[in-house]
Design a protein around this motif. Sequence first.
Motif, short mmCIF file in Angstrom:
data_model
loop_
_atom_site.label_atom_id
_atom_site.label_comp_id
_atom_site.label_asym_id
_atom_site.label_seq_id
_atom_site.Cartn_x
_atom_site.Cartn_y
_atom_site.Cartn_z
N LEU A 217 0.84 -1.20 0.00
CA LEU A 217 0.00 0.00 0.00
C LEU A 217 0.87 1.25 0.00
CD1 LEU A 217 -2.82 1.38 0.30
CD2 LEU A 217 -2.48 1.23 2.78
N ILE A 218 0.61 2.13 -0.96
CA ILE A 218 1.21 3.46 -1.02
C ILE A 218 0.07 4.46 -0.88
CG2 ILE A 218 2.52 5.09 -2.43
CD1 ILE A 218 4.16 2.69 -1.72
N THR A 219 0.31 5.56 -0.15
CA THR A 219 -0.72 6.59 -0.04
C THR A 219 -0.10 7.95 -0.32
OG1 THR A 219 -0.66 7.45 2.25
CG2 THR A 219 -1.55 5.23 1.93
N GLY A 220 -0.88 8.84 -0.94
CA GLY A 220 -0.35 10.17 -1.20
C GLY A 220 -1.05 10.86 -2.35
N GLY A 221 -0.41 11.94 -2.82
CA GLY A 221 -0.87 12.62 -4.01
C GLY A 221 -0.42 11.87 -5.25
N SER A 222 -0.81 12.36 -6.41
CA SER A 222 -0.49 11.64 -7.64
C SER A 222 1.00 11.59 -7.90
CB SER A 222 -1.20 12.30 -8.82
OG SER A 222 -0.72 13.62 -9.02
N GLY A 223 1.77 12.56 -7.39
CA GLY A 223 3.19 12.62 -7.68
C GLY A 223 3.94 11.37 -7.27
N ILE A 224 3.50 10.73 -6.18
CA ILE A 224 4.20 9.53 -5.72
C ILE A 224 4.08 8.40 -6.73
CG2 ILE A 224 2.28 8.52 -4.46
CD1 ILE A 224 5.90 8.71 -3.27
N GLY A 225 3.15 8.55 -7.69
CA GLY A 225 3.00 7.55 -8.74
C GLY A 225 4.06 7.62 -9.82
N LEU A 226 4.94 8.62 -9.78
CA LEU A 226 5.94 8.79 -10.83
C LEU A 226 6.86 7.57 -10.96
CD1 LEU A 226 6.96 12.53 -10.29
CD2 LEU A 226 5.69 11.59 -12.22
N GLY A 227 7.24 6.98 -9.83
CA GLY A 227 8.17 5.86 -9.89
C GLY A 227 7.52 4.49 -9.86
N LEU A 228 6.19 4.44 -9.66
CA LEU A 228 5.54 3.14 -9.52
C LEU A 228 5.52 2.31 -10.80
CD1 LEU A 228 2.55 3.92 -7.13
CD2 LEU A 228 4.74 2.86 -6.60
N PRO A 229 5.21 2.90 -11.97
CA PRO A 229 5.23 2.06 -13.18
C PRO A 229 6.56 1.35 -13.39
CG PRO A 229 4.09 4.11 -13.63
CD PRO A 229 4.72 4.26 -12.27
N GLU A 230 7.67 2.07 -13.20
CA GLU A 230 8.99 1.45 -13.37
C GLU A 230 9.20 0.34 -12.36
OE1 GLU A 230 13.73 2.70 -13.29
OE2 GLU A 230 12.19 4.25 -13.52
N SER A 231 8.75 0.57 -11.11
CA SER A 231 8.93 -0.47 -10.09
C SER A 231 8.08 -1.70 -10.39
CB SER A 231 8.57 0.09 -8.71
OG SER A 231 7.17 0.22 -8.54
N LEU A 232 7.04 -1.53 -11.22
CA LEU A 232 6.18 -2.65 -11.62
C LEU A 232 6.63 -3.26 -12.95
CD1 LEU A 232 2.77 -1.01 -10.69
CD2 LEU A 232 3.69 -3.09 -9.65
N GLY A 233 7.73 -2.77 -13.50
CA GLY A 233 8.25 -3.32 -14.74
C GLY A 233 7.62 -2.74 -15.99
N ILE A 234 6.91 -1.60 -15.86
CA ILE A 234 6.26 -0.96 -17.00
C ILE A 234 7.22 0.04 -17.64
CG2 ILE A 234 4.36 0.54 -17.73
CD1 ILE A 234 3.40 -2.19 -16.98
N THR A 235 7.32 0.01 -18.94
CA THR A 235 8.11 1.00 -19.66
C THR A 235 7.21 1.76 -20.61
OG1 THR A 235 8.66 -0.66 -21.34
CG2 THR A 235 10.21 -0.37 -19.52
N ALA A 236 7.72 2.83 -21.19
CA ALA A 236 6.91 3.67 -22.08
C ALA A 236 6.38 2.85 -23.25
CB ALA A 236 7.76 4.83 -22.60
N ARG A 237 5.11 3.13 -23.62
CA ARG A 237 4.48 2.42 -24.72
C ARG A 237 4.26 3.36 -25.90
NH1 ARG A 237 1.04 -0.64 -20.80
NH2 ARG A 237 1.68 -2.80 -20.96
N THR A 238 4.19 2.77 -27.08
CA THR A 238 3.89 3.56 -28.29
C THR A 238 2.50 3.27 -28.81
OG1 THR A 238 4.85 1.83 -29.71
CG2 THR A 238 6.32 3.61 -28.96
N ASP A 239 1.74 2.40 -28.12
CA ASP A 239 0.42 2.00 -28.63
C ASP A 239 -0.72 2.65 -27.86
OD1 ASP A 239 0.82 0.67 -26.25
OD2 ASP A 239 0.11 -1.28 -26.96
N ARG A 240 -0.44 3.76 -27.19
CA ARG A 240 -1.50 4.46 -26.47
C ARG A 240 -2.51 5.03 -27.47
NH1 ARG A 240 -0.66 9.37 -22.09
NH2 ARG A 240 -2.85 9.72 -21.65
N VAL A 241 -3.79 4.86 -27.16
CA VAL A 241 -4.84 5.32 -28.06
C VAL A 241 -4.75 6.85 -28.23
CG1 VAL A 241 -7.33 5.51 -28.40
CG2 VAL A 241 -6.35 3.42 -27.41
N SER A 242 -4.80 7.31 -29.49
CA SER A 242 -4.69 8.74 -29.74
C SER A 242 -6.00 9.44 -29.38
CB SER A 242 -4.33 8.98 -31.21
OG SER A 242 -5.34 8.46 -32.06
N TRP A 243 -5.88 10.69 -29.01
CA TRP A 243 -7.04 11.49 -28.62
C TRP A 243 -7.58 12.22 -29.85
CZ3 TRP A 243 -10.26 12.15 -24.65
CH2 TRP A 243 -11.02 13.32 -24.59
N THR A 244 -8.86 12.02 -30.12
CA THR A 244 -9.46 12.67 -31.28
C THR A 244 -10.27 13.90 -30.92
OG1 THR A 244 -11.36 11.16 -31.15
CG2 THR A 244 -9.54 10.52 -32.60
N GLY A 245 -10.72 13.97 -29.68
CA GLY A 245 -11.47 15.14 -29.25
C GLY A 245 -12.89 15.17 -29.81
#
Length: 416
Positions: A217-245
Amino acid sequence: MLLGCIGDDFTGSSDLGLTLANRGMRVTQYCGIPSAPAEGDVDAGVVALKTRTCPADRAVEDSLAALNWLRDQGCRRYFFKYCSTFDSTPRGNIGPVIDALMSALNLPRAIVCPAFPANGRSLYMGHLFVGDRLLSESSMRDHPLTPMRDSDIRRWLSQQTRQRVGHIAHPVVAAGRDAIRAALDTAVADGSSIIVVDAVSDADLHQIGLACPDDTLITGGSGIGLGLPESLGITARTDRVSWTGRSGPAAILSGSCSPMTRMQVARYALSHPSLAIDPVQILAGAQTADGVADWLIQRSDDAPIAYSTADPKSVAAAQASLGREASANLIETLFADVAVRLRDAGIARLVVAGGETSGAVVTALGLSQLEIGPEIAPGVPAMSAGGHGPALALKSGNFGDADFFETALTVLEGGS
């Protein structure tokens, strides 16, 4: 699902969703506790609740229900998200919810870090700052629902929890993840269960996230989430759905009374139709949801704004006349009813300012989940309900710059 998140309001939940999505996670924000399983490709599920200012026992009940649903999705790590200004009172609700989540998960510790440097919130020697001012000297001192009169998060939290509150000071955090991890272990050995961790930069937050790869369990504001994806083994993706608006008529509903929102409303009203909402007039029947919605719809090609945003003296006068909760409920109910009428009239873009107002609006619209789009301002993404209803921007009170409303409408339409 790798990470299960519980947000105490809708704007803060979208803030966290944006942080995680920007770092490669597939994120879905759920509006309340879902009634069906999550889709199989969701890395992080953010359950947005409306528990920031409700009675503490209800906040605990709803948060535990969210935890149970997230557990059913296979989560093994959890994030309790609250505001970067630690919006709460001495009675809760942050401490009671942390206590309940720790008990349900049988945990020896949980960290507390509300810092969000990108929006001027930093935590130093246990004290929360807004810009260069202590929290207790900022506008949060006069927040209409959660006035903050003590900047020492250790002391404030100790009034809300039955557990011992510890602290890791910034010099340790600056030494990096290994030093933070060792300090957390030492704090637990010394009898602390809830541990406040300093952070004054994004680099600090990133190291804190990396220091807790095994923390359930982690608690806090959104900023503490900056390092969580990396700690979970997630890296940047190129398949994120584009925003059409979405193009078409638009409207803005503002229930926040923060200084930044007051500036934003004043700036926007210089060039767009604007309508002030008064809780006394609502109670008297002089302002109704039908009347306000009709006024907005008739001017929707010019993206009008209806606002209850007011200075602290005006808010205090309304609260003295009607009662604090009654005044807030009148405004939230009216904006919720107005939002339904706007949707039914075909409004394509809707911007909502204020956490409580946003929660009321999204609930009234009956949206079950929201897709995270591009960033409008730090902590504020564009959002959609998968083609159902208007494109949305849900803004916490003090987020964004003076031209936020104009920027939000542009991004919701697909611009930048």
